[in-house]
Design a protein around this motif. Sequence first.
Motif, PDB file in Angstrom:
ATOM      1  N   THR A 101       1.034  -1.016  -0.120  1.00 41.88           N
ATOM      2  CA  THR A 101       0.124  -0.064   0.164  1.00 41.88           C
ATOM      3  C   THR A 101       0.509   0.881   0.322  1.00 41.88           C
ATOM      4  OG1 THR A 101      -0.161  -0.052   2.114  1.00 41.88           O
ATOM      5  CG2 THR A 101      -1.596  -0.865   1.034  1.00 41.88           C
ATOM      6  N   ARG A 124       3.228   6.283  -1.304  1.00 41.96           N
ATOM      7  CA  ARG A 124       1.353   5.354  -1.254  1.00 41.96           C
ATOM      8  C   ARG A 124       1.181   4.944  -2.901  1.00 41.96           C
ATOM      9  NH1 ARG A 124      -1.412   5.839   3.206  1.00 41.96           N
ATOM     10  NH2 ARG A 124      -0.654   6.833   4.384  1.00 41.96           N
ATOM     11  N   SER A 126      -0.569   3.189  -6.160  1.00 36.00           N
ATOM     12  CA  SER A 126      -1.514   3.835  -6.716  1.00 36.00           C
ATOM     13  C   SER A 126      -2.954   3.402  -6.675  1.00 36.00           C
ATOM     14  CB  SER A 126      -1.176   3.712  -8.752  1.00 36.00           C
ATOM     15  OG  SER A 126      -2.294   3.999  -9.582  1.00 36.00           O
ATOM     16  N   HIS A 127      -4.045   4.391  -6.332  1.00 38.13           N
ATOM     17  CA  HIS A 127      -4.857   4.130  -5.873  1.00 38.13           C
ATOM     18  C   HIS A 127      -5.858   3.032  -7.088  1.00 38.13           C
ATOM     19  CE1 HIS A 127      -9.157   4.616  -4.551  1.00 38.13           C
ATOM     20  NE2 HIS A 127      -9.473   5.172  -5.280  1.00 38.13           N
ATOM     21  N   THR A 130      -4.076   0.056  -6.388  1.00 38.08           N
ATOM     22  CA  THR A 130      -4.174  -1.008  -5.576  1.00 38.08           C
ATOM     23  C   THR A 130      -5.899  -1.610  -5.849  1.00 38.08           C
ATOM     24  OG1 THR A 130      -2.972   0.374  -4.225  1.00 38.08           O
ATOM     25  CG2 THR A 130      -4.901  -0.408  -2.791  1.00 38.08           C
ATOM     26  N   ALA A 131      -6.730  -0.145  -5.715  1.00 40.36           N
ATOM     27  CA  ALA A 131      -8.311  -1.186  -5.989  1.00 40.36           C
ATOM     28  C   ALA A 131      -8.107  -1.607  -6.725  1.00 40.36           C
ATOM     29  CB  ALA A 131      -9.268   0.386  -6.554  1.00 40.36           C
TER      30      ALA A 131
END
Length: 286
Positions: A101, A124, A126-127, A130-131
């Motif tokens: 994460t 962090r 990548s959203h 990660t999603a």
Amino acid sequence: MPETRPTVAVLTALSLEYTAVRAHLTGVRKREHPRGTRAEVGLLPGTPWSVALVEMGVGNLTAAALTERVLSWLEPEAVFFVGVAGGLKKDIALGDVVVATKVYAVHGGKETPEGFLVRPEAWRASHRLTAAARDALRDDPRAHLKPIAAGDVVLADAKSALAEHLRTHYNDAAAIEMEGSGVVSAVDLAGGDALVIRGISDRADGRKSRADGEGWQPRAAASAAAALVEVLRELRPFGGRSGPGGREAEDSEEGPQRGARYGGDHLDFRGSTFHGPFTGKRVGDG
């Protein structure tokens, strides 16, 4: 004309990690950058993706330099760094997978008369990626979404100064490896998307050599590669660096197209005792 698909880059540090990913690809062909960097590009069945696979070697400096080269050369929509790592948490077993994460660079700081003052740096994940990983691996108890630490040494002593440093200042890190911060820092500077996926091959303690001797590195690499496949099955093209349609690099090619088989033996980890391809499952966030 060959079919054009959007491209993701998959980077590894070690040959066994590279081999574990390559086993899932078909129609593999070689490419070579003008400065000598090699890639193999193949299709991942069951997904819309063309996968450009590059073995970089070890170390964060090498990883950062070659990641930047891959970004400008192949223009992938996303970058995945896949391989093995040492585990830092007792509740994460050998062969489990940690999807980062965030990635810590653990050696920054200032040495003073009062002691070492940590200057943390972290990236962090990548959203978007990660999603996709959460959806793909939600129900798998052997997949964990947790932070990882990246340094420039191999940790093989749980009582060492580095181990204490991690427990004190990076207590949420679930694994440690040697290239992740180089990869994600280069992708971050380029404004791209990156995700680090690591199979746990040892416990970063004095029994590391024993775990390596028992074959846990290829087992953990296989688990990481399988998790990557599940994430890419979930991920849809999004028009990243390579544009809405994606493209493959126009550069030299070597040899005929060939599938991901070695001497007729296809590397298939399904049904093995070390958990074959993940099938999408539970992910905790620490």
